[in-house]
Design a protein around this motif. Structure first.
Motif, mmCIF file in Angstrom:
data_model
loop_
_atom_site.group_PDB
_atom_site.id
_atom_site.type_symbol
_atom_site.label_atom_id
_atom_site.label_comp_id
_atom_site.label_asym_id
_atom_site.label_seq_id
_atom_site.Cartn_x
_atom_site.Cartn_y
_atom_site.Cartn_z
ATOM 1 N N TYR A 45 0.850 -1.188 0.000
ATOM 2 C CA TYR A 45 0.000 0.000 0.000
ATOM 3 C C TYR A 45 0.891 1.246 0.000
ATOM 4 N N PRO A 46 0.671 2.168 -0.928
ATOM 5 C CA PRO A 46 1.562 3.330 -1.045
ATOM 6 C C PRO A 46 1.469 4.294 0.119
ATOM 7 N N LEU A 66 11.194 2.837 7.995
ATOM 8 C CA LEU A 66 10.217 1.856 7.560
ATOM 9 C C LEU A 66 10.921 0.779 6.753
ATOM 10 N N GLU A 67 10.448 -0.462 6.874
ATOM 11 C CA GLU A 67 11.014 -1.536 6.061
ATOM 12 C C GLU A 67 10.428 -1.451 4.658
ATOM 13 N N GLU A 68 11.292 -1.270 3.684
ATOM 14 C CA GLU A 68 10.871 -1.192 2.288
ATOM 15 C C GLU A 68 11.521 -2.316 1.496
ATOM 16 N N ASP A 86 4.896 -8.194 3.474
ATOM 17 C CA ASP A 86 4.875 -6.749 3.228
ATOM 18 C C ASP A 86 4.194 -6.081 4.422
ATOM 19 N N LEU A 87 4.862 -5.131 5.051
ATOM 20 C CA LEU A 87 4.377 -4.527 6.285
ATOM 21 C C LEU A 87 3.622 -3.217 6.066
ATOM 22 N N SER A 88 3.404 -2.818 4.813
ATOM 23 C CA SER A 88 2.831 -1.494 4.554
ATOM 24 C C SER A 88 1.407 -1.339 5.078
ATOM 25 N N VAL A 89 0.668 -2.439 5.266
ATOM 26 C CA VAL A 89 -0.687 -2.350 5.795
ATOM 27 C C VAL A 89 -0.666 -2.011 7.284
ATOM 28 N N ILE A 90 0.473 -2.225 7.944
ATOM 29 C CA ILE A 90 0.589 -1.926 9.386
ATOM 30 C C ILE A 90 1.872 -1.130 9.671
ATOM 31 N N GLY A 139 5.675 -1.774 11.321
ATOM 32 C CA GLY A 139 6.426 -1.809 10.072
ATOM 33 C C GLY A 139 7.783 -1.159 10.116
ATOM 34 N N VAL A 140 8.312 -0.954 11.314
ATOM 35 C CA VAL A 140 9.591 -0.248 11.473
ATOM 36 C C VAL A 140 10.721 -1.245 11.686
#
Length: 391
Positions: A181-182, A245-247, A272-276, A281-282
């Protein structure tokens, strides 16, 4: 002939899958090679401090970590202690990679999972201090994208305290996301149409999605992405130079992700951690988490009045289900010997972590490991390391 070929392909894929997941069993370092013992860095200057530390603190801390590694509690682990105006200790042992047999040290970068939540809560309190949000207004004041619910309006205060009724994961499998998620505002699509579990303010239900909502509010109110806001207002202010953030990119010193299954550590799929992002997500290092604890203690991020609000658990609902009392982003615990402790654990594929701040003694204790399934040991190691400083 065709069936035989298909069968061989299936067998080959299964073998490749086992090798990928287990790396393979024969590469389990605890059965084949010498386990890397703890390497540590200690900075001691206790002049003028109320603390009197034994000269063997570093040795005792190293021995404690080694016992956990030798008992197969962790694949790789880093741990740290901060004693205000006196000491900073960081140490690491075990492996960051089974396949590469790379040793873990104090610079190991890893997921911190739900230790992200108190960081997000601090960010909310910064905006509260600036008068940019009201903790008790319906969240649609800031997030019109989130639909009203029949069971009632949700406030920021309720999101902070996990009493909003917003659902959590239905299972461990539900926690595994592979969708990117962007923005956190866009991440609301994953759960915004779900009904609330109960009327807001009437029960406690730990919810990572609730903290996704808080991150989306930070984005809306600050007009910055969550990562940009945290970098400028939390991590930079606390001198946390290895936190982000983990990317989806390569990072130096980043540990691989593992799951602990009994005595074996198997490779975890990269979720993928972008939802949280604002809930878990750090990524960080043990040294940076000590700096976060120090910044909280010294009011570098929020003032003492806001911190008092965060750790006030007098009206919380968590004990109804047997959890620790919960304030704003912190579990709050009154220890019979060590006084008030604010703390948070973290658990997800690739990590079991624990952060504790001993408010009355001005001590911070941190443990980060690279495997899911080691949470209880992360908690116990954190407590034992703190005890060395507090004896």
């Amino acid at each position: 002939m065709k069936k035989r070929r298909i069968l061989l392909i299936i067998i080959l894929l299964l073998v490749i899958g086992i090798i990928w997941i287990v790396e393979p069993v024969s590469l389990n370092p605890f059965s084949k090679v010498e386990i890397p013992r703890t390497e540590s860095i200690t900075d001691i200057n206790c002049e003028g401090s109320a603390f009197t530390l034994d000269g063997d603190l570093e040795e005792r801390a190293n021995d404690t970590i080694n016992k956990y590694i030798n008992s197969n509690s962790f694949l790789g682990v880093t741990a740290g202690l901060y004693v205000e105006n006196c000491l900073t200790y960081t140490g690491g042992a075990g492996f960051t990679s089974k396949r590469g047999q790379k040793r873990a040290d104090s610079d190991m970068l890893g997921r911190i999972a739900s230790i992200t939540k108190p960081m997000t809560a601090v960010a909310i309190m910064q905006l509260y201090e600036k008068g940019m949000l009201d903790l008790d207004e319906p969240i649609q004041t800031y997030l019109p994208e989130y639909p009203k619910k029949p069971k009632g309006d949700i406030s920021i205060r309720q999101l902070l305290k996990h009493t909003s009724g917003v659902n959590h994961y239905s299972s461990n499998w539900d926690a595994l996301s592979f969708t990117h998620y962007p923005t956190l505002i866009k991440a609301l699509d994953a759960f915004k149409d779900n009904e609330l579990e109960f009327e807001p303010g009437t029960q406690f239900l730990y919810s990572s999605y609730g903290y996704t909502l808080l991150g989306a509010i930070i984005e809306k109110v600050s007009q910055m992405s969550y990562g940009e806001y945290m970098q400028k207002n939390i991590w930079d202010k606390a001198n946390m130079s290895h936190t982000s953030l983990e990317e989806d990119k390569k990072y130096e010193k980043k540990s691989r992700l593992y799951l602990k299954v009994k005595s074996t550590f198997i490779k975890s799929p990269k979720t993928d951690l972008s939802v949280i992002y604002s809930a878990g997500g750090v990524q960080s290092t043990v040294g940076d988490l000590l700096k976060f604890g120090e910044a909280v203690l010294n009011n570098k991020l929020i003032d003492s009045t806001s911190l008092d609000m965060m750790i006030n658990a007098t009206d919380e609902l968590a004990p109804a289900i047997g959890d620790d009392p919960y304030g704003f982003g912190w579990a709050v615990y009154d220890h019979p010997e060590y006084g008030k402790i604010i703390q948070h654990s973290g658990s997800q594929p690739g990590t079991s972590s624990f952060l504790a701040i001993y408010l009355d003694h001005r001590v911070v204790s941190v443990v980060m490991s690279n495997s899911f399934g080691s949470g209880r040991n992360a908690f116990r190691l954190s407590r034992k390391l703190a005890a060395i400083a507090l004896e």
